[in-house]
Design an enzyme around this catalytic site. Structure first.
Site, PDB file in Angstrom:
ATOM      1  N   LYS A 140      19.206   8.388 -15.372  1.00  0.00           N
ATOM      2  CA  LYS A 140      18.816   8.754 -16.743  1.00  0.00           C
ATOM      3  C   LYS A 140      19.184   7.644 -17.715  1.00  0.00           C
ATOM      4  CE  LYS A 140      19.451  12.200 -20.388  1.00  0.00           C
ATOM      5  NZ  LYS A 140      19.892  13.575 -20.734  1.00  0.00           N
ATOM      6  N   HIS A 281     -12.655   9.904  15.388  1.00  0.00           N
ATOM      7  CA  HIS A 281     -12.744  10.641  14.122  1.00  0.00           C
ATOM      8  C   HIS A 281     -12.049  12.004  14.210  1.00  0.00           C
ATOM      9  CE1 HIS A 281     -15.264   7.479  12.670  1.00  0.00           C
ATOM     10  NE2 HIS A 281     -16.213   7.718  13.540  1.00  0.00           N
TER      11      HIS A 281
END
Length: 529
Positions: A140, A281
């Site tokens: 922070k 695929h």
């Protein structure tokens, strides 16, 4: 606020001591005062470094088995104080709080503790409290404070200090802060998901998903899409934990298809013999068992040689040289296996672009886990499909019962169908897929396509009849009408496995009897969208 700020005081408190001594020596050489706790302080002192205990700074000893040591204003004030705020500076002076410019923390090994199968209480004791609190405080206040949570960032920190005469830039601290928040988020996600499992919560109110970057990919499914690969921290054998022996960097599609291939081949226990799956695929174009791995590969290849070109190959046993020599005869993108002989690796070395991935074993197909899929504005979460059926679970619903050989092929086909995009139809004969129909909107169309492929492959092999002649057929979900089943029969199938449960089951069973088919119900479907 100025962009650059010096590092004069650092707090080092780490679970993973890798690189700690070298970092401490480098900081000390720059005149940085070192604060530390417990084992970290002991390690630094044994290396001859001057270290001040946090307990000395706070005036309180570590207590409650180390649960309480850094949760104190002398620590958090030093991390959170704004250096350009007069009131903050006055408070620091009044209470004797020294600024902390650098925090180096890596957390208690909670994820590793869970992975080892520790009991509930042990896992609870490995939940870090002070570490995340300090990390969040420092992150922070990144306008002034550097926070490092990963060992691999030590060198970057030292390079930044070297380049800027003992200072760090705002942009550098921003990057550290972002990574720090991601680390605490991932840590909390691991804890909350573990607790959800421990409490058997099927749908907890909040579900957190986190990952650690493994690699940035050149692109996603298509070149205009950006992509990256993240690890979830599990030790499950597979593409994420495999060692790449050779070949080009894996692409997004490579990773997706390789995962599909390895998950499929893991359905086949090596104790029952070699098995090979070839994927294209994300759908199987050939799966087979054989007396040898080479034979299994040849049979899988002979299901659909056209689609196998440029495919992904997964093996349920270590790769041997004979099989390797067969594989390199055509272009293959990736081979993944539980291991490989030195001779097999040498064979593959002649194909430098062929990617070879080796794992420590096979993933357990019964592992419980959850899968996620993002949708617009939300996320779908479900248990992994670990459903399976043995012979005792099957219900014969036709006048004809399958023979022992037919039953073996039916169960084989059922395992494969679980990994085929729905609507899925799979023809199998003698432990070999001979036709696969995937991803169609109509089950009839899937049956037709699989039959066409079986016929086409027979013609390519110069055989007198379709490969599907005398085959077993699996449908991942019930036949809503008899047409798909009759199409399978017309293509040569002699027995059928399907979930059952349609309102027209009686019609489908009657059609099967009239066609002379044997059919079993599983009572379980395997949709895979």
């Amino acid at each position: 606020m100025t962009d650059f700020h010096p590092v004069r005081r650092a707090l080092l408190s780490v679970s993973d001591k890798t690189g700690l001594v070298d970092l401490g020596k480098a900081l000390s050489a720059r005149g940085v005062e070192l604060l530390s706790t417990g084992g970290s302080a002991k390690t630094l002192r044994e290396a001859g470094l001057d270290v001040r205990d946090v307990a000395e700074v706070t005036g309180f000893p570590e207590m409650m088995d180390g649960r309480v040591k850094t949760l104190h204003p002398m620590v958090h004030g030093g991390l959170l104080a704004l250096r350009d705020n007069d009131a903050h500076l006055a408070a620091m002076e009044t209470h004797g709080i020294g600024a902390i410019d650098l925090l180096v923390v890596n957390l208690y090994p909670f994820e590793e503790t869970v992975a080892k199968g520790a009991d509930y209480d042990t896992c609870i004791e490995n939940i870090d409290i002070g570490g995340p609190a300090m990390i969040r405080a420092a992150a922070k206040n990144h306008a002034f404070v550097n926070v490092v949570v990963d060992v691999e960032d030590y060198d970057a920190l030292l390079a930044e200090l070297e380049a800027n005469d003992g200072q760090t830039s705002y942009a550098f601290r921003q990057g550290l802060a972002q990574n720090a928040y991601a680390r605490t988020a991932a840590y909390d996600a691991a804890v909350s998901n573990w607790m959800a499992g421990a409490l058997n919560l099927q749908a907890p109110r909040r579900r957190a998903v986190a990952g650690r970057l493994a690699q940035t990919l050149r692109y996603g499914e298509n070149p205009h899409q950006e992509a990256a690969f993240y690890l979830d921290g599990s030790d499950r054998s597979g593409v994420a934990t495999a060692r790449q022996v050779q070949g080009k960097e894996l692409s997004y599609n490579n990773i997706n298809d390789t995962d599909a291939a390895f998950e499929l081949v893991s359905e086949f226990d090596p104790a029952d013999g070699p098995a090979v799956a070839i994927i294209k695929h994300a759908n199987p174009c050939g799966v087979a068992r054989g007396a040898t791995l080479k034979e299994a590969y040849q049979k899988a290849f002979d299901c659909d040689r056209t689609s196998a070109f440029g495919g992904i190959i997964a093996l349920n046993m270590p790769l041997d040289a004979d099989t390797a020599r067969e594989i390199v005869q055509i272009f293959t993108e990736v081979v993944i296996a539980p291991g490989a002989s030195e001779e097999a690796v040498e064979v593959f070395a002649t194909k430098k672009n062929l990617r070879l991935l080796l794992t420590e074993g096979l993933p357990d197909p019964q592992d419980s886990a959850f899968t996620t899929r993002q949708v617009s504005g939300g996320m779908l979460v479900q248990d992994k499909d670990v459903g399976h059926r043995d012979m005792a679970d099957l219900k014969v619903v036709t006048k004809n019962a399958p023979t022992e050989d037919q039953m073996a092929d039916l169960l084989f086909a059922w395992k494969v169908a679980k990994h085929v995009k729905s609507n899925a139809i799979v023809y199998v004969k003698d432990g070999q897929t001979v036709g696969v129909g995937a991803g169609q909107m109509s089950r009839l169309d899937s049956a037709t396509i699989a039959g066409v492929k079986a016929q086409r492959m027979a013609e390519g092999l110069e055989l007198p009849e379709s490969l599907a002649k005398g085959s077993a057929v699996a449908s991942d979900a019930f036949f809503p009408f008899a047409d798909g089943l009759l199409e399978a029969a017309a293509n040569g199938a002699t027995c059928v496995i399907q979930p059952g449960g349609s309102m027209r089951d009686d019609e489908v069973i009657k059609a099967a009897d009239e066609a002379g088919l044997a059919m079993v119900f599983t009572g379980m479907r395997h949709f895979r969208h």
